[in-house]
Motif scaffolding. Structure first.
Motif, PDB file in Angstrom:
ATOM      1  N   GLU A 157      -5.749  -8.353  -2.513  1.00 43.83           N
ATOM      2  CA  GLU A 157      -4.230  -8.508  -1.398  1.00 43.83           C
ATOM      3  C   GLU A 157      -3.998  -7.376  -1.336  1.00 43.83           C
ATOM      4  O   GLU A 157      -2.758  -7.718  -0.442  1.00 43.83           O
ATOM      5  CB  GLU A 157      -3.813  -9.882  -1.928  1.00 43.83           C
ATOM      6  N   TRP A 206       4.408 -16.628  -2.527  1.00 42.60           N
ATOM      7  CA  TRP A 206       4.391 -15.500  -1.886  1.00 42.60           C
ATOM      8  C   TRP A 206       5.303 -14.749  -1.378  1.00 42.60           C
ATOM      9  O   TRP A 206       6.376 -15.473  -0.033  1.00 42.60           O
ATOM     10  CB  TRP A 206       3.456 -16.928  -0.884  1.00 42.60           C
ATOM     11  N   ASP A 224       0.198 -13.759   2.797  1.00 43.26           N
ATOM     12  CA  ASP A 224      -1.455 -13.361   2.026  1.00 43.26           C
ATOM     13  C   ASP A 224      -1.174 -12.240   1.022  1.00 43.26           C
ATOM     14  O   ASP A 224      -1.950 -11.241   0.406  1.00 43.26           O
ATOM     15  CB  ASP A 224      -2.207 -12.429   3.631  1.00 43.26           C
ATOM     16  N   VAL A 225       0.259 -11.949   0.367  1.00 42.03           N
ATOM     17  CA  VAL A 225       0.230 -11.463  -1.032  1.00 42.03           C
ATOM     18  C   VAL A 225       1.361 -12.622  -1.803  1.00 42.03           C
ATOM     19  O   VAL A 225       2.151 -13.291  -1.816  1.00 42.03           O
ATOM     20  CB  VAL A 225       1.410 -10.440  -0.656  1.00 42.03           C
ATOM     21  N   ASP A 268      -3.584 -10.666  -7.171  1.00 44.15           N
ATOM     22  CA  ASP A 268      -5.061 -10.262  -6.676  1.00 44.15           C
ATOM     23  C   ASP A 268      -4.776  -8.635  -6.277  1.00 44.15           C
ATOM     24  O   ASP A 268      -4.399  -8.805  -5.101  1.00 44.15           O
ATOM     25  CB  ASP A 268      -5.691 -11.470  -5.606  1.00 44.15           C
ATOM     26  N   ARG A 306       1.063  -3.315   2.495  1.00 47.35           N
ATOM     27  CA  ARG A 306       0.729  -3.910   0.732  1.00 47.35           C
ATOM     28  C   ARG A 306       1.331  -3.825   0.050  1.00 47.35           C
ATOM     29  O   ARG A 306       2.151  -4.247  -1.147  1.00 47.35           O
ATOM     30  CB  ARG A 306      -1.146  -4.745   0.377  1.00 47.35           C
TER      31      ARG A 306
END
Length: 161
Positions: free
Chosen positions: A105, A80, A84-85, A102, A111
């Motif tokens: 994400e 990570w 959340d990445v 993904d 992001r």
């Protein structure tokens, strides 16, 4: 300053067009390159989890992971680089560092900047390109870290798959 602008590349981050798990790879790699990636993860303090099947284990040295018997289950390293990445490295072969991300994400400029920064870190450490191909379409990169430019660049027309 951003390597890429979201509005220019958002088509490459559409799971419906690219598949939700595009292939990210460093071709022409070696065991030493794999070890450099493992060292980078540790140095940056990125949260990670190494597993072989259902067993979570300490991260081993690259030469140990890559010398596993062919019939052994493929180990994975979840990294990570930001909350959340997630990047999931698969130790399929010594000659190519490969991982999945993904696309769900990786929506929006913030992001995208995290993702580009992650590719830059790996590419700079290895001195090699880091390429993203559509899921299951290896060898046709759409974007990647360019060593000479020292940044992530577009490698294909965003309108064409």
């Amino acid at each position: 300053m951003s390597d890429l602008l979201w509005d220019d590349v958002k088509g490459f981050f559409d799971p419906g067009l690219m598949g939700s798990l595009p292939d990210v790879r460093v071709p022409d790699a070696s065991v030493a390159d794999w070890q450099a990636v493992l060292d980078l993860v540790a140095e940056r303090g990125w949260r990670c989890r190494y597993s072989e099947g259902e067993r979570v284990l300490p991260v081993p040295r690259a030469d140990v992971v890559l010398s596993r018997p062919a019939e052994a289950e493929c180990p994975g390293l979840r990294v990570w680089p930001a909350a959340d990445v997630l990047a999931i490295f698969r130790f399929h072969a010594a000659d190519e560092v490969d991982f999945d991300v993904d696309l769900r994400e990786l929506q929006g400029q913030e992001r995208l900047d995290v993702f580009c920064g992650f590719l830059r870190e790996i590419g700079r450490r290895l001195g090699k390109p880091v390429l993203m191909d559509p899921e299951g379409d290896s060898g046709r990169p759409v974007l990647g870290f360019d060593v000479e430019a020292d940044r992530v660049v577009v490698l294909a027309d965003p309108q064409v798959r």
